[in-house]
Scaffold this active site. Structure first.
Site, PDB file in Angstrom:
ATOM      1  N   SER A 239       0.814  -1.199   0.000  1.00  0.00           N
ATOM      2  CA  SER A 239       0.000   0.000   0.000  1.00  0.00           C
ATOM      3  C   SER A 239       0.861   1.269   0.000  1.00  0.00           C
ATOM      4  O   SER A 239       1.560   1.534  -0.970  1.00  0.00           O
ATOM      5  CB  SER A 239      -0.946  -0.048   1.203  1.00  0.00           C
ATOM      6  OG  SER A 239      -1.893   0.991   1.148  1.00  0.00           O
ATOM      7  N   HIS A 444      -7.546  -5.519   0.224  1.00  0.00           N
ATOM      8  CA  HIS A 444      -6.361  -4.712   0.517  1.00  0.00           C
ATOM      9  C   HIS A 444      -5.582  -5.223   1.736  1.00  0.00           C
ATOM     10  O   HIS A 444      -4.347  -5.243   1.730  1.00  0.00           O
ATOM     11  CB  HIS A 444      -6.796  -3.264   0.756  1.00  0.00           C
ATOM     12  CG  HIS A 444      -5.678  -2.270   0.754  1.00  0.00           C
ATOM     13  ND1 HIS A 444      -4.967  -1.946  -0.381  1.00  0.00           N
ATOM     14  CD2 HIS A 444      -5.146  -1.524   1.749  1.00  0.00           C
ATOM     15  CE1 HIS A 444      -4.052  -1.046  -0.096  1.00  0.00           C
ATOM     16  NE2 HIS A 444      -4.124  -0.776   1.188  1.00  0.00           N
TER      17      HIS A 444
END
Length: 468
Positions: A239, A444
């Site tokens: 990320s 995610h």
């Protein structure tokens, strides 16, 4: 250098053209594991469908002119991920799994004690950035090549060990013999020091992920290379750990020569298609809210806030399961799903995250969602003129990222949408590999904590690292 070059040429030789750019030995193993893992019981599709509906609903709601938060907070008709329809028959099981992990001491152990508990040596290291931030790193020493791990927004080095021996990336790499280093960005719980400023000073928090890429990563990479006498290292980011790398590669291009391979787990640069309800709710008013909060002296992104409580109710509704799943603001803002969520390990995750970030980091991501581009921080027309010499902040020159980059993405990622990842792939100067995780519910957070992390991520990653 000859040896490094030969390895690079060899790796490039086994990589095919666009659309099939994966290391050939990995294709068959990927096919073999996909079917076994993605067939999970019940409500996967329900969760995915609700996620899409929530994202769209929240985005539409941000267009309301007044009392958005109030309206959203009291509405009883918005879709939620957790309701009687999709968890009724599993409530007892989920509660039992969560409660079975409540007494896990890992939730309270510091990262160094946690690593020692599981039989690995650990070292603490510190370095100072050019602008005075004191950064702490953790190392699991090994005799193999150096691998540097960098966490995402609101994360820390803890992210790579709290999944346990079976899924913790740091442990898995250590078992392969790598010399594992874990970084910590300025402002998180391990790096809350400055040579002059205190965290109570507004100036301490005057940074976004731009500064992390321009100052933090170079400082830590130089320290690691000097400490190990290595000339290069392998970099794995998750990320924001990918965002800051792309900043470094663009703004400090000399550091590309120090990277054998960069693996981007859930790469975040372009964000115009992000599904995260948090991003969609806050981005349209992010600059204004940021100015207001900073005016009240709030510069750190706090895990418990009115806006997060509103989003929590929008997404999760009420009840014990909602409280368990949505308690952690990192899961709430970045996404969660039932297919790969280890509910038993949630108390440990809650005990180590969130780890802190600046408000400016969050606002900067919101600007990316609004603009559809990967640019430096937008201070407004007048200040942009003073800082950049232009009314509009400059875009990052991604063509300057010449280090080999492998992009790993998924279909159900709230932050790194496949379309945005594809845009990044097209712009990068040296993207040598792109891979979609073969699991329709992979999100995610699963890139670091998935139950089947070893099968879905690490087995392929291990072979990729070997090729470089």
């Amino acid at each position: 250098m000859v040896c490094v070059t030969q390895l690079y040429v060899l790796a490039m030789a086994v990589i095919s053209c666009r659309g099939q750019s994966i290391l050939l030995p990995l294709v068959e193993s990927t096919r073999q594991v996909a079917g076994a893992v993605i067939t999970q019981p019940l409500f996967q599709a329900l969760a995915q469908g609700a996620g899409e509906l929530i994202a769209n609903t929240v985005y539409d709601a941000t267009r309301l002119p007044v009392a958005i938060a109030h309206v959203l907070g009291v509405s009883e008709n918005l879709p939620v991920l957790i309701n009687n329809n999709n968890v009724a028959d599993r409530t007892d099981k989920i509660l039992a799994e969560y409660q079975s992990g409540l007494n896990n001491e890992d939730a309270k152990l510091s990262i160094d004690k946690l690593i020692k508990k599981y039989g690995y040596p650990v070292e603490k290291h510190e370095t100072v950035t050019e602008d005075g931030y004191v950064l702490q790193m953790f190392r699991i020493p090994g005799k193999g090549s150096v691998v540097f791990l960098m966490h995402g927004l609101l994360g820390s080095a803890d992210d790579f060990v709290i999944a346990g021996l079976e899924s913790g990336l740091a442990y898995l790499l250590a078992e392969e013999g790598y010399d594992v280093w874990m970084g910590n960005a300025r402002g998180n719980k391990h790096s809350r020091r400055h040579v002059e400023l205190e965290p109570s000073d507004a100036g301490f928090w005057d940074f976004s992920w731009h500064e992390i890429g321009c100052f933090d990563l170079p400082a830590m990479i130089d320290y690691v290379l000097n400490s190990t006498s290595a000339k290069t290292l392998k970099y794995i980011g998750h990320s924001q750990g990918t965002t800051s790398f792309f900043v470094m590669g663009s703004e400090r291009p000399e550091y590309n020569e120090k990277i054998d391979l960069m693996v981007a787990l859930s790469p975040v640069a372009f964000m115009s298609h992000a599904k995260s309800p948090f991003v969609r709710l806050t981005a349209p008013v992010g600059d204004i809210v940021g100015v207001i909060l900073q005016g009240f002296g709030l510069h750190e992104f706090l895990p418990d806030s009115n806006i997060l409580r509103i989003i929590k109710r929008i997404m999760c509704g009420t009840g014990p399961i909602a409280e368990i799943i949505c308690y952690n603001s990192l899961l709430l803002t970045s996404g969660f799903g039932f297919a790969e969520l280890n509910v038993t390990n949630l108390p440990v995750i809650h005990g180590h995250t969130p780890s802190g970030a600046s408000l400016k980091q969050v606002v900067h991501y919101g600007q990316g969602f609004n603009s559809g581009d990967f640019k430096q921080y937008d201070y407004g027309r007048l200040k942009n003129l003073r800082i950049y010499g232009n009314e509009v902040p400059p875009a990052y020159a991604l063509e300057k990222v010449t280090a080999p980059v492998s992009l790993v993405y998924s279909a159900d990622d709230w932050m790194a949408h496949p379309d945005d990842v594809d845009a990044l792939y097209q712009r990068l100067g040296n993207a040598v590999d792109i891979h979609k995780v073969p699991h329709p519910q992979f999100n995610h957070i699963d890139f670091i904590w998935a139950k089947h992390f070893k099968i879905l991520i690490f087995d392929r990653l291990r072979r990729l690292l070997t090729a470089f």
